[in-house]
Design a protein around this motif. Structure first.
Motif, PDB file in Angstrom:
ATOM      1  N   TRP A   8     -31.264 106.081 -30.988  1.00 49.00           N
ATOM      2  CA  TRP A   8     -31.431 106.960 -29.840  1.00 49.00           C
ATOM      3  C   TRP A   8     -32.201 106.232 -28.760  1.00 49.00           C
ATOM      4  O   TRP A   8     -33.169 105.520 -29.035  1.00 49.00           O
ATOM      5  N   VAL A   9     -31.794 106.408 -27.513  1.00 49.62           N
ATOM      6  CA  VAL A   9     -32.473 105.818 -26.364  1.00 49.62           C
ATOM      7  C   VAL A   9     -32.865 106.945 -25.422  1.00 49.62           C
ATOM      8  O   VAL A   9     -32.021 107.733 -25.003  1.00 49.62           O
ATOM      9  N   ALA A  10     -34.182 107.036 -25.122  1.00 45.89           N
ATOM     10  CA  ALA A  10     -34.666 108.116 -24.262  1.00 45.89           C
ATOM     11  C   ALA A  10     -34.484 107.760 -22.791  1.00 45.89           C
ATOM     12  O   ALA A  10     -35.418 107.610 -22.046  1.00 45.89           O
ATOM     13  N   ALA A  11     -33.273 107.580 -22.370  1.00 45.80           N
ATOM     14  CA  ALA A  11     -32.957 107.271 -20.977  1.00 45.80           C
ATOM     15  C   ALA A  11     -31.656 107.961 -20.659  1.00 45.80           C
ATOM     16  O   ALA A  11     -30.585 107.459 -20.853  1.00 45.80           O
ATOM     17  N   GLY A  12     -31.747 109.087 -20.257  1.00 42.18           N
ATOM     18  CA  GLY A  12     -30.553 109.938 -20.098  1.00 42.18           C
ATOM     19  C   GLY A  12     -30.646 111.143 -20.957  1.00 42.18           C
ATOM     20  O   GLY A  12     -31.459 111.972 -20.742  1.00 42.18           O
ATOM     21  N   VAL A  13     -29.832 111.175 -22.066  1.00 41.73           N
ATOM     22  CA  VAL A  13     -30.195 110.510 -23.312  1.00 41.73           C
ATOM     23  C   VAL A  13     -28.940 109.857 -23.910  1.00 41.73           C
ATOM     24  O   VAL A  13     -27.869 110.460 -23.833  1.00 41.73           O
ATOM     25  N   TYR A  28     -23.390 110.223 -24.568  1.00 43.29           N
ATOM     26  CA  TYR A  28     -24.366 110.368 -23.487  1.00 43.29           C
ATOM     27  C   TYR A  28     -24.579 111.846 -23.199  1.00 43.29           C
ATOM     28  O   TYR A  28     -23.617 112.604 -23.043  1.00 43.29           O
ATOM     29  N   TYR A  29     -25.846 112.247 -23.155  1.00 43.45           N
ATOM     30  CA  TYR A  29     -26.210 113.628 -22.887  1.00 43.45           C
ATOM     31  C   TYR A  29     -27.044 113.682 -21.608  1.00 43.45           C
ATOM     32  O   TYR A  29     -27.897 112.833 -21.376  1.00 43.45           O
ATOM     33  N   SER A  30     -26.798 114.714 -20.786  1.00 43.49           N
ATOM     34  CA  SER A  30     -27.474 114.803 -19.497  1.00 43.49           C
ATOM     35  C   SER A  30     -27.641 116.265 -19.093  1.00 43.49           C
ATOM     36  O   SER A  30     -27.338 117.186 -19.864  1.00 43.49           O
ATOM     37  N   THR A  31     -28.099 116.468 -17.863  1.00 40.45           N
ATOM     38  CA  THR A  31     -28.238 117.829 -17.349  1.00 40.45           C
ATOM     39  C   THR A  31     -26.869 118.494 -17.179  1.00 40.45           C
ATOM     40  O   THR A  31     -26.772 119.723 -17.185  1.00 40.45           O
ATOM     41  N   LEU A  32     -25.814 117.692 -17.028  1.00 41.89           N
ATOM     42  CA  LEU A  32     -24.470 118.241 -16.890  1.00 41.89           C
ATOM     43  C   LEU A  32     -23.896 118.678 -18.228  1.00 41.89           C
ATOM     44  O   LEU A  32     -23.292 119.747 -18.350  1.00 41.89           O
ATOM     45  N   SER A  33     -24.057 117.879 -19.245  1.00 46.29           N
ATOM     46  CA  SER A  33     -23.566 118.201 -20.580  1.00 46.29           C
ATOM     47  C   SER A  33     -24.477 117.549 -21.626  1.00 46.29           C
ATOM     48  O   SER A  33     -24.668 116.333 -21.595  1.00 46.29           O
ATOM     49  N   PRO A  34     -25.132 118.339 -22.453  1.00 41.94           N
ATOM     50  CA  PRO A  34     -24.941 119.775 -22.711  1.00 41.94           C
ATOM     51  C   PRO A  34     -25.861 120.676 -21.889  1.00 41.94           C
ATOM     52  O   PRO A  34     -26.108 121.823 -22.277  1.00 41.94           O
ATOM     53  N   GLY A  35     -26.425 120.180 -20.790  1.00 46.68           N
ATOM     54  CA  GLY A  35     -27.358 120.974 -19.996  1.00 46.68           C
ATOM     55  C   GLY A  35     -28.802 120.706 -20.336  1.00 46.68           C
ATOM     56  O   GLY A  35     -29.627 121.623 -20.411  1.00 46.68           O
ATOM     57  N   LEU A  36     -29.138 119.411 -20.545  1.00 43.96           N
ATOM     58  CA  LEU A  36     -30.529 119.055 -20.801  1.00 43.96           C
ATOM     59  C   LEU A  36     -31.413 119.505 -19.633  1.00 43.96           C
ATOM     60  O   LEU A  36     -30.945 119.577 -18.491  1.00 43.96           O
ATOM     61  N   PRO A  37     -32.683 119.797 -19.892  1.00 44.26           N
ATOM     62  CA  PRO A  37     -33.554 120.269 -18.810  1.00 44.26           C
ATOM     63  C   PRO A  37     -33.830 119.220 -17.740  1.00 44.26           C
ATOM     64  O   PRO A  37     -34.235 119.552 -16.633  1.00 44.26           O
ATOM     65  N   GLY A  59     -36.930 117.658 -13.015  1.00 37.06           N
ATOM     66  CA  GLY A  59     -35.988 118.761 -13.189  1.00 37.06           C
ATOM     67  C   GLY A  59     -36.735 120.003 -13.616  1.00 37.06           C
ATOM     68  O   GLY A  59     -37.813 120.315 -13.111  1.00 37.06           O
ATOM     69  N   THR A  60     -36.191 120.708 -14.587  1.00 34.24           N
ATOM     70  CA  THR A  60     -36.925 121.855 -15.133  1.00 34.24           C
ATOM     71  C   THR A  60     -37.873 121.439 -16.249  1.00 34.24           C
ATOM     72  O   THR A  60     -38.724 122.219 -16.660  1.00 34.24           O
ATOM     73  N   GLY A  61     -37.740 120.201 -16.753  1.00 33.73           N
ATOM     74  CA  GLY A  61     -38.647 119.691 -17.777  1.00 33.73           C
ATOM     75  C   GLY A  61     -38.584 120.497 -19.062  1.00 33.73           C
ATOM     76  O   GLY A  61     -37.682 121.295 -19.279  1.00 33.73           O
ATOM     77  N   GLY A  62     -39.570 120.258 -19.950  1.00 36.61           N
ATOM     78  CA  GLY A  62     -39.624 120.989 -21.211  1.00 36.61           C
ATOM     79  C   GLY A  62     -39.294 120.107 -22.392  1.00 36.61           C
ATOM     80  O   GLY A  62     -39.596 118.910 -22.411  1.00 36.61           O
ATOM     81  N   GLY A  63     -38.650 120.690 -23.398  1.00 34.77           N
ATOM     82  CA  GLY A  63     -38.307 119.955 -24.601  1.00 34.77           C
ATOM     83  C   GLY A  63     -36.921 120.341 -25.081  1.00 34.77           C
ATOM     84  O   GLY A  63     -36.318 121.309 -24.607  1.00 34.77           O
ATOM     85  N   ALA A  64     -36.407 119.550 -26.040  1.00 31.32           N
ATOM     86  CA  ALA A  64     -35.094 119.831 -26.613  1.00 31.32           C
ATOM     87  C   ALA A  64     -35.042 119.262 -28.016  1.00 31.32           C
ATOM     88  O   ALA A  64     -35.787 118.341 -28.354  1.00 31.32           O
ATOM     89  N   TRP A  71     -27.528 121.422 -29.754  1.00 31.00           N
ATOM     90  CA  TRP A  71     -28.730 121.290 -28.935  1.00 31.00           C
ATOM     91  C   TRP A  71     -29.426 122.638 -28.785  1.00 31.00           C
ATOM     92  O   TRP A  71     -28.774 123.681 -28.672  1.00 31.00           O
ATOM     93  N   ARG A  72     -30.752 122.601 -28.735  1.00 36.51           N
ATOM     94  CA  ARG A  72     -31.553 123.765 -28.396  1.00 36.51           C
ATOM     95  C   ARG A  72     -32.631 123.318 -27.414  1.00 36.51           C
ATOM     96  O   ARG A  72     -33.285 122.294 -27.629  1.00 36.51           O
ATOM     97  N   MET A  73     -32.817 124.076 -26.351  1.00 36.13           N
ATOM     98  CA  MET A  73     -33.772 123.712 -25.307  1.00 36.13           C
ATOM     99  C   MET A  73     -35.018 124.598 -25.386  1.00 36.13           C
ATOM    100  O   MET A  73     -34.941 125.765 -25.782  1.00 36.13           O
ATOM    101  N   PHE A  74     -36.152 124.018 -24.981  1.00 36.21           N
ATOM    102  CA  PHE A  74     -37.412 124.748 -24.950  1.00 36.21           C
ATOM    103  C   PHE A  74     -38.046 124.605 -23.571  1.00 36.21           C
ATOM    104  O   PHE A  74     -38.084 123.513 -23.008  1.00 36.21           O
ATOM    105  N   GLY A  75     -38.555 125.699 -23.042  1.00 31.86           N
ATOM    106  CA  GLY A  75     -39.257 125.673 -21.765  1.00 31.86           C
ATOM    107  C   GLY A  75     -40.074 126.938 -21.615  1.00 31.86           C
ATOM    108  O   GLY A  75     -40.053 127.820 -22.478  1.00 31.86           O
TER     109      GLY A  75
END
Length: 211
Positions: A8-13, A28-37, A59-64, A71-75
């Motif tokens: 895993w690379v924490a750049a994008g992701v 590749y995961y981003s704010t577009l897909s799957p909707g990272l914060p 962005g909206t920040g937070g965790g995932a 994916w599950r997002m936290f904010g």
């Protein structure tokens, strides 16, 4: 996993994983897909069940958390997280620690949320280090930990600069890399300091590894 390694690379992701001998695929995961914060991932940690936790700023920040493809997002809008500006994350047993950049405190998911704020403005959440019996947190030049569900802090003799690295040594001491005091071996009853004055090339120690 042992039969299909992944990175895993924490750049994008980005997630790179094996699909055969000398063959890899990249997701590749981003704010577009799957909707990272946010696309600004700041830290990454894997728990004992293979879930991958990430922290975000911007962005909206937070965790995932990535759980076998889901994916599950936290904010702050969906959880009791203190703020959405998160610089550190560490999965420690059943607990997941989130360190905030705009608060002197941690949010801990376990899976019930707990908050540990600090009174001193100098105690900005920093590097985290997990042991079987305890998780240590750098708080500026101090150390923090949980004892019987209470937050405890302790100062470190000889340290007046931010702690940047934590590692348990074979001698039983907790070794601390600092930004201006060299490296310090600490226990509740003793402290040993190594610095430029004793032969280190620099008093700015950014990482520690035990061989």
């Amino acid at each position: 996993s042992p039969d299909m390694p992944e990175y895993w690379v924490a750049a994008g992701v980005c997630r790179m994983y094996s699909i055969g001998l000398f063959s890899y695929a990249v997701d590749y995961y981003s704010t577009l897909s799957p909707g990272l914060p946010s696309n600004q991932a700041t830290d990454i940690s894997e728990d004992f069940a293979g879930r991958v936790w990430l922290s975000f700023q911007g962005g909206t920040g937070g965790g995932a958390v990535w759980d076998n493809g889901t994916w599950r997002m936290f904010g702050t809008g969906t959880s009791p997280m203190q703020t959405n500006q998160v610089a550190q994350v560490l999965a420690a047993g059943e607990d997941v620690w989130f360190g905030h950049t705009d608060r002197t405190g941690f949010s801990i998911y376990s899976p019930n949320w707990r908050r540990f704020p600090f009174t001193a403005s100098s105690q900005q959440p920093g590097v985290l280090y997990n042991e079987v019996t305890r998780t240590w947190a750098a708080l500026g030049s101090a150390l923090g930990y949980i004892d019987s569900n209470s937050w405890m802090t302790t100062s470190v003799s000889g340290v007046n600069s931010p702690i940047q690295a934590i590692q348990r040594g074979s001698d039983g001491l907790l070794w601390l890399g600092t930004s201006a005091n060299g490296v310090v071996g600490w226990s509740p009853t003793s402290t040993v300091v190594y610095s430029e004055a004793t032969g280190l090339p620099s008093d700015n120690v950014t990482a520690l590894v035990r061989d």
